[in-house]
Design an enzyme around this catalytic site. Structure first.
Site, PDB file in Angstrom:
ATOM      1  N   GLY A 170       0.820  -1.211   0.000  1.00  0.00           N
ATOM      2  CA  GLY A 170       0.000   0.000   0.000  1.00  0.00           C
ATOM      3  C   GLY A 170       0.848   1.253   0.000  1.00  0.00           C
ATOM      4  O   GLY A 170       1.750   1.432  -0.818  1.00  0.00           O
ATOM      5  N   GLY A 171       0.551   2.127   0.958  1.00  0.00           N
ATOM      6  CA  GLY A 171       1.252   3.412   1.044  1.00  0.00           C
ATOM      7  C   GLY A 171       2.746   3.256   1.196  1.00  0.00           C
ATOM      8  O   GLY A 171       3.520   4.141   0.807  1.00  0.00           O
ATOM      9  N   GLY A 405      18.111   8.072 -35.289  1.00  0.00           N
ATOM     10  CA  GLY A 405      17.702   8.945 -34.187  1.00  0.00           C
ATOM     11  C   GLY A 405      18.504   8.656 -32.932  1.00  0.00           C
ATOM     12  O   GLY A 405      18.748   9.551 -32.119  1.00  0.00           O
ATOM     13  N   ALA A 406      18.916   7.406 -32.795  1.00  0.00           N
ATOM     14  CA  ALA A 406      19.675   7.035 -31.598  1.00  0.00           C
ATOM     15  C   ALA A 406      21.011   7.784 -31.544  1.00  0.00           C
ATOM     16  O   ALA A 406      21.528   8.067 -30.465  1.00  0.00           O
ATOM     17  CB  ALA A 406      19.889   5.532 -31.559  1.00  0.00           C
TER      18      ALA A 406
HETATM   19  C1  HXC Z   1      -1.712  -2.284  12.282  1.00  0.00           C
HETATM   20  C2  HXC Z   1      -0.482  -4.129  11.759  1.00  0.00           C
HETATM   21  C3  HXC Z   1      -0.519  -3.791  10.387  1.00  0.00           C
HETATM   22  C4  HXC Z   1      -1.218  -2.602  10.014  1.00  0.00           C
HETATM   23  C5  HXC Z   1       0.607  -5.600  10.587  1.00  0.00           C
HETATM   24  N1  HXC Z   1       0.229  -5.277  11.818  1.00  0.00           N
HETATM   25  N2  HXC Z   1       0.158  -4.716   9.680  1.00  0.00           N
HETATM   26  N3  HXC Z   1      -1.070  -3.381  12.689  1.00  0.00           N
HETATM   27  N4  HXC Z   1      -1.799  -1.885  11.003  1.00  0.00           N
HETATM   28  N5  HXC Z   1      -1.280  -2.200   8.731  1.00  0.00           N
HETATM   29  C6  HXC Z   1       0.529  -5.969  13.070  1.00  0.00           C
HETATM   30  C7  HXC Z   1      -0.171  -7.310  13.160  1.00  0.00           C
HETATM   31  O1  HXC Z   1      -1.459  -7.135  13.705  1.00  0.00           O
HETATM   32  C8  HXC Z   1       0.754  -8.058  14.115  1.00  0.00           C
HETATM   33  O2  HXC Z   1       0.482  -7.625  15.427  1.00  0.00           O
HETATM   34  C9  HXC Z   1       2.110  -7.518  13.754  1.00  0.00           C
HETATM   35  O3  HXC Z   1       1.886  -6.308  13.072  1.00  0.00           O
HETATM   36  C10 HXC Z   1       2.859  -8.457  12.820  1.00  0.00           C
HETATM   37  O4  HXC Z   1       2.031  -8.775  11.723  1.00  0.00           O
HETATM   38  P1  HXC Z   1       1.829 -10.274  11.212  1.00  0.00           P
HETATM   39  O5  HXC Z   1       0.641 -10.283  10.321  1.00  0.00           O
HETATM   40  O6  HXC Z   1       1.816 -11.213  12.380  1.00  0.00           O
HETATM   41  O7  HXC Z   1       3.178 -10.500  10.416  1.00  0.00           O
HETATM   42  P2  HXC Z   1       3.406 -11.289   9.045  1.00  0.00           P
HETATM   43  O8  HXC Z   1       2.712 -12.611   9.107  1.00  0.00           O
HETATM   44  O9  HXC Z   1       4.867 -11.262   8.830  1.00  0.00           O
HETATM   45  O10 HXC Z   1       2.664 -10.428   7.914  1.00  0.00           O
HETATM   46  C11 HXC Z   1       3.109  -9.125   7.623  1.00  0.00           C
HETATM   47  C12 HXC Z   1       2.125  -8.420   6.661  1.00  0.00           C
HETATM   48  C13 HXC Z   1       0.681  -8.530   7.249  1.00  0.00           C
HETATM   49  C14 HXC Z   1       2.206  -9.082   5.286  1.00  0.00           C
HETATM   50  C15 HXC Z   1       2.572  -6.976   6.537  1.00  0.00           C
HETATM   51  O11 HXC Z   1       0.676  -8.128   8.618  1.00  0.00           O
HETATM   52  C16 HXC Z   1      -0.293  -7.676   6.515  1.00  0.00           C
HETATM   53  O12 HXC Z   1      -0.800  -8.066   5.453  1.00  0.00           O
HETATM   54  N6  HXC Z   1      -0.630  -6.523   7.083  1.00  0.00           N
HETATM   55  C17 HXC Z   1      -1.598  -5.617   6.489  1.00  0.00           C
HETATM   56  C18 HXC Z   1      -1.046  -4.968   5.257  1.00  0.00           C
HETATM   57  C19 HXC Z   1      -1.967  -3.938   4.692  1.00  0.00           C
HETATM   58  O13 HXC Z   1      -2.944  -4.282   4.025  1.00  0.00           O
HETATM   59  N7  HXC Z   1      -1.720  -2.691   5.085  1.00  0.00           N
HETATM   60  C20 HXC Z   1      -2.592  -1.576   4.716  1.00  0.00           C
HETATM   61  C21 HXC Z   1      -2.174  -1.183   3.285  1.00  0.00           C
HETATM   62  S1  HXC Z   1      -3.170   0.118   2.712  1.00  0.00           S
HETATM   63  P3  HXC Z   1       0.675  -8.594  16.683  1.00  0.00           P
HETATM   64  O14 HXC Z   1       0.189  -7.775  17.839  1.00  0.00           O
HETATM   65  O15 HXC Z   1      -0.145  -9.803  16.423  1.00  0.00           O
HETATM   66  O16 HXC Z   1       2.148  -8.894  16.742  1.00  0.00           O
HETATM   67  C22 HXC Z   1      -2.228   1.462   2.913  1.00  0.00           C
HETATM   68  C23 HXC Z   1      -2.917   2.695   2.511  1.00  0.00           C
HETATM   69  C24 HXC Z   1      -1.983   3.860   2.397  1.00  0.00           C
HETATM   70  O17 HXC Z   1      -1.124   1.388   3.326  1.00  0.00           O
HETATM   71  C25 HXC Z   1      -2.218   4.560   1.105  1.00  0.00           C
HETATM   72  C26 HXC Z   1      -1.450   5.831   1.037  1.00  0.00           C
HETATM   73  C27 HXC Z   1      -1.357   6.277  -0.398  1.00  0.00           C
END
Ligand code: HXC
Length: 518
Positions: A170-171, A405-406
């Site tokens: 994402g961001g 052209g190159a």
């Molecule tokens: C809050 C988050 C988080 C998030 C992970 N965590 N992503 N907390 N916000 N975005 C937390 C989890 O709850 C977990 O907490 C800890 O971080 C570790 O994550 P895991 O899932 O256990 O780790 P892993 O299995 O290695 O997976 C990592 C990951 C996955 C692939 C990044 O966590 C994931 O898919 N996260 C969401 C990604 C996402 O969709 N983000 C939003 C994108 S949209 P605990 O307490 O259990 O340890 C975006 C919009 C911005 O970013 C746009 C701007 C232009």
């Protein structure tokens, strides 16, 4: 028992340094990843790191977040040294909410970027983040946009380098995308706008995260990433090496290194590398390495558009950017990918006062519908635009072919290269002899075909064309080349020219900005 103020500080510092706690640190290590602080230690000169905002916490009260606070809020920020030169660094801590970006986390990064811009200091971002912190909603999105805005303000003012050390979704991908260089680690860093699960839901396409956004994918297919390393330690070594080539900011010049390689050293290997037969491929890196100081060439964007080679080297201790057609791949033709790769590198060098040396061996633009439908006109124009716009010293050597052209695009005299050289075997013309005679002598070829002496007639026509055009002397007569040079003098002459050009002053016309074809 009450603590003294110093003990209380120590207690809080220890807490901050523990990030998300021992258990999560262990998990990070088990995944083959270092912690945010271990990474900073490896990147910077030992003991040089000064941390800022160590005690910042988030302000979120939704989803029970008021009871889950960690000092630093998932990002370590500060400044330090790389080989004695200052850099600002932020390092996301995956052990705290997955390194996700909260408002407070974003504010820390923004404050660091403001400091970097104010002080003319490069920013290196160590990215390991699950993206926007879901619990904070729009505050997190706003935080990202604040970073993006600063990335743009800093672009062309201070070098910005993104090291990707975990998932970036994402961001988390757009800030790196605006920076100058993106480096990834094989097998543990990922970049995607939407991950495999979302893709499956929306398009029913099944893809692994490695195939979708792993290091090799972005190095070879998308071109998003310029540097790939086998592990984190190699990445930090690599980042230090890259920083050594760069100035601290756009008003600075790159550091001059002591050089023990003689400036008048003869380049005797070039004649061995250049084949006798004009159509035979060779690796242009053999020439580059013979010319630059100690053969030390840092190639960037290596796996993408291999038909053009770009990277940094030094000449008599001074950093230069190298751009070179690569005859070993697609005969060195310019295509869409090569044009965008070259254009971005030329613009980087120009923004940061790095002279550009261009080695030309190009039979033309790659023909075909896929190129035309893909917009080679628009993308090829980027490279032309970038060279024409660049006001840093531009030095060009035609090693063999410069067709069509190159020829114009590859830093020709006409788009204001300062020094243009060619080897005696160079061929400069609108097109190669075979294509040209088909058009110039259509009738003669038809007659020869009827008479049954086509081969003999073609050989004669090709010879005539070569004598007239396929050599460097027509261009030299017109002053389009400054010199036809024996290859062995390449290093010596380029260093003489660079010395002369160190006083070059040139500015483009006053305007808000040009309109490069994007
Ligand atoms: C809050 C988050 C988080 C998030 C992970 N965590 N992503 N907390 N916000 N975005 C937390 C989890 O709850 C977990 O907490 C800890 O971080 C570790 O994550 P895991 O899932 O256990 O780790 P892993 O299995 O290695 O997976 C990592 C990951 C996955 C692939 C990044 O966590 C994931 O898919 N996260 C969401 C990604 C996402 O969709 N983000 C939003 C994108 S949209 P605990 O307490 O259990 O340890 C975006 C919009 C911005 O970013 C746009 C701007 C232009």
């Amino acid at each position: 028992m009450s603590h003294t103020p110093i003990q209380e500080l120590k207690r809080r510092e220890d807490l901050a340094e523990l990030g998300g706690g021992a258990e999560r640190i262990q998990k990070q290590h088990q995944a083959g990843k270092l912690t945010a602080r271990e990474r900073v230690e490896l990147l910077l000169d030992s003991g040089s790191f000064v941390e800022t905002d160590k005690f910042v916490t988030h302000r979120c009260t939704d989803f029970g977040m008021e009871n889950q606070k960690f000092y630093g809020d998932g990002v370590v920020t500060g400044y330090g040294l790389i080989n004695g030169r200052k850099v600002c660094v932020f390092s996301q801590d995956f052990t705290v909410f997955g390194g996700s970006l909260s408002g407070a986390h974003a504010s820390k990064i923004c404050k660091l970027m403001d400091l970097a811009l104010k002080t003319g200091t490069p920013v290196i971002g160590l990215n390991d983040s699950g993206g926007a912190r879901i619990q904070e909603g729009v505050e997190s999105l706003g935080g990202y946009a604040e970073i993006f805005w600063r990335n743009v303000q800093a672009s062309g003012v201070i070098p910005q380098i993104s090291l990707i050390l975990g998932p970036c979704a994402g961001g988390a991908v757009y800030s790196p995308a605006i920076t100058d260089f993106i480096a990834m680690v094989e097998g543990s860093s990922y970049m995607f706008v939407t991950g495999p699960d979302v893709i499956k839901t929306v398009t029913h396409e099944e893809v692994t995260k490695e195939d979708l956004g792993g290091a090799d994918t972005h190095a070879e297919k998308s071109g998003v990433c310029q540097l790939v390393y086998p592990d984190e330690r190699a990445m930090f070594e690599g980042a230090r090496r890259l920083v050594d080539f760069l100035p601290l900011n756009n008003l600075d010049v790159a550091p001059r290194r002591k050089c023990s390689d003689p400036s008048d050293r003869l380049c005797n290997r070039i004649s061995e590398v250049l084949p006798d037969v004009p159509s035979k491929p060779y690796d242009i890196r053999g020439i580059i390495e013979d010319v630059v100081d100690d053969g030390d060439f840092l190639e960037v964007h290596k796996a993408y558009a291999a038909n053009i080679v770009v990277g940094f080297a030094r000449m008599n201790g001074q950093t230069v950017g190298i751009v070179a057609n690569q005859p070993a791949h697609l005969a060195g033709c310019l295509d869409i990918a090569a044009s965008t790769k070259g254009a971005r590198f030329v613009r980087y060098c120009d923004a940061f006062n790095i002279p550009i040396i261009t080695f030309v061996d190009v039979p033309g633009f790659l023909p075909g519908t896929s190129q035309e439908y893909g917009g080679i006109i628009r993308h090829g124009a980027k490279l032309l635009y970038a060279y024409a716009e660049a006001t840093v010293p531009k030095l060009t050597i035609i090693t063999r072919k410069a067709y069509g052209g190159a020829y114009d695009v590859m830093s020709s005299k006409h788009i204001r290269a300062d020094v243009n050289l060619a080897y005696p075997n160079a061929e400069i013309a609108v097109m190669g002899p075979d294509g040209a005679i088909n058009i110039l002598y259509r009738k003669e070829i038809a007659d020869a075909t009827k008479a049954g002496n086509l081969d003999e007639a073609r050989a004669k026509l090709v010879n005539h064309y070569k004598e007239t055009f396929a050599n460097p002397y027509k261009a030299a007569e017109l002053g389009y080349l400054d010199e036809v040079l024996e290859p062995k003098f390449t290093r010596q002459r380029l260093i003489q020219a660079l010395d002369l050009l160190s006083g070059k002053r040139e500015r483009g016309p006053s305007r808000k900005h040009g309109n490069i074809p994007l």
